[in-house]
Design an enzyme around this catalytic site. Structure first.
Site: not given
Ligand code: EPU
Length: 338
Positions: A165, A239, A334
């Site tokens: 990012r 995010s 972010e």
């Molecule tokens: N999780 C939780 N609780 C929550 C959300 C997530 O426990 O409320 C856990 C999930 O269970 C999972 C892990 O966190 O094990 C990862 O969750 P997820 O796959 O939803 O992705 P993320 O790491 O929360 C990142 C990006 C998103 C992108 C997703 C999918 C960042 C800051 N965010 O989110 O990007 O869509 O991966 O690849 O890296 C954005 O940048 O605006 C964005 C939405």
């Protein structure tokens, strides 16, 4: 023709739907208008602020200077061989439209980034990423225009300093260039990345073992829609925080207190999903007046209507303080706070 407005309301042009004014404002639809805007800003001695889709900003005060809404659009093939195609878009193009065109043509590489909100020009600034893919993975080069001199410069992948990012356009070159076009090198041969999260599971649920490009796009759409609110329906900026990276020893310590902690190894460090930390800190689905934390993904902060930047920033402060106290981890925004 360049048309400059004064004291322009930006509420409709940011997906958090915060009310905020631009001192001066203009839409640019081609290079001529852009160069005209650069000359105007030089003559007036005011800075330029480039606005793309407005989906990754929190505007907390009146923006001084000239805000440019980028509407410079168009796509085209720059080069092609049997294995790959260099596909380019002008920066005001909608990112998802660009991905859609790539998928329609059978070109692989950006399908996992389908439905990331925003413009093509904003994509390299924060090296957008989703479902195991980042912009840098297919990036070929971009053309940017210096906001001081009006001169064009080509940036190769090395010049962009891409990281999680992050890029040179968020750091050393912040506010210095207008990204004019972005070219990606896409694969003509099947090369799908299906290992992140639920992608493969969702495909198998549908009985699809060897998916094609369109099936992957449709599953990405399904996964996103089940977790992420569309900014058109619920005001948000995706995010809000980055997923923090901590040392392996810090992680080991945390693991003893929180055995269910989620993590992803990244070489010498461990990445912790900020969504998990915020959920564990008790914020998920909570409303505080007109702002809140989205019920299906705790990384998303929401304006339920009528919120001010101050309301949102108070929530941000509260989340950061609580996460720090519980986990000794500093969350980093972010979203660009202006
Ligand atoms: N999780 C939780 N609780 C929550 C959300 C997530 O426990 O409320 C856990 C999930 O269970 C999972 C892990 O966190 O094990 C990862 O969750 P997820 O796959 O939803 O992705 P993320 O790491 O929360 C990142 C990006 C998103 C992108 C997703 C999918 C960042 C800051 N965010 O989110 O990007 O869509 O991966 O690849 O890296 C954005 O940048 O605006 C964005 C939405």
């Amino acid at each position: 023709m360049l048309h400059i407005e004064k004291n322009f309301e930006l509420q409709k042009l940011n997906t958090l739907k915060l009310a905020a004014k631009a001192e001066f404002f203009a839409v640019v639809s081609n290079k001529e208008e852009l160069l005209g805007a650069i000359s105007w800003s030089k003559a007036k001695n005011v800075p330029i602020f480039v606005l793309g889709g407005g989906s990754n900003i929190l505007i907390s005060k009146k923006i001084k200077g000239l805000v440019l809404k980028n509407e410079i659009k168009g796509t085209g093939i720059l080069a092609e061989d049997r294995e790959s195609v260099t596909f380019s878009a002008l920066s005001g193009e909608n990112w998802t439209h660009f991905v859609h065109l790539a998928a329609e043509n059978g070109w692989y590489g950006v399908e996992n980034l389908y439905l990331v909100p925003g413009t093509v020009g904003a994509a390299p600034v924060q090296n957008i990423g989703a479902y195991g893919v980042e912009l840098k993975d297919t990036f070929d080069h971009l053309v940017a225009i210096n906001l001081e001199t009006g001169k064009e410069k080509i940036f190769t992948i090395k010049d962009c300093h891409f990281a999680y990012r992050n890029s040179i356009f968020k750091n050393k070159l912040k506010g210095k260039y207008f990204i004019y076009s972005v070219a990606l090198r896409l694969n003509k041969k099947a090369s799908l990345k299906l290992d992140y999260g639920d992608i493969r599971v969702k495909l198998l649920e549908k009985g699809i073992k060897k998916p094609n490009l369109k099936q992957v796009v449709s599953v990405i759409q399904e996964i996103r829609n089940s977790k992420l609110p569309s900014p058109a329906v619920l005001a948000n900026a995706g995010s809000f925080f980055k997923n923090p990276e901590i040392s392996i020893s810090e992680f080991r310590k945390l693991e003893t207190s929180f055995p269910d902690i989620k993590s992803f190894p990244t070489g010498k460090k461990v990445k912790i999903p900020a969504g998990w930390l915020i959920e564990k800190a008790g914020f998920k689905g909570k409303k505080f007046g007109s702002v809140g934390v989205y019920e299906k993904q705790a990384l998303i902060l929401v304006n339920y209507g009528g919120a001010t930047a101050r309301d949102l920033l108070a929530l941000v402060k509260d989340i950061k303080k609580t996460v720090k106290k519980l986990f000794t981890i500093d969350l980093e925004e972010e979203v660009n706070i202006i």
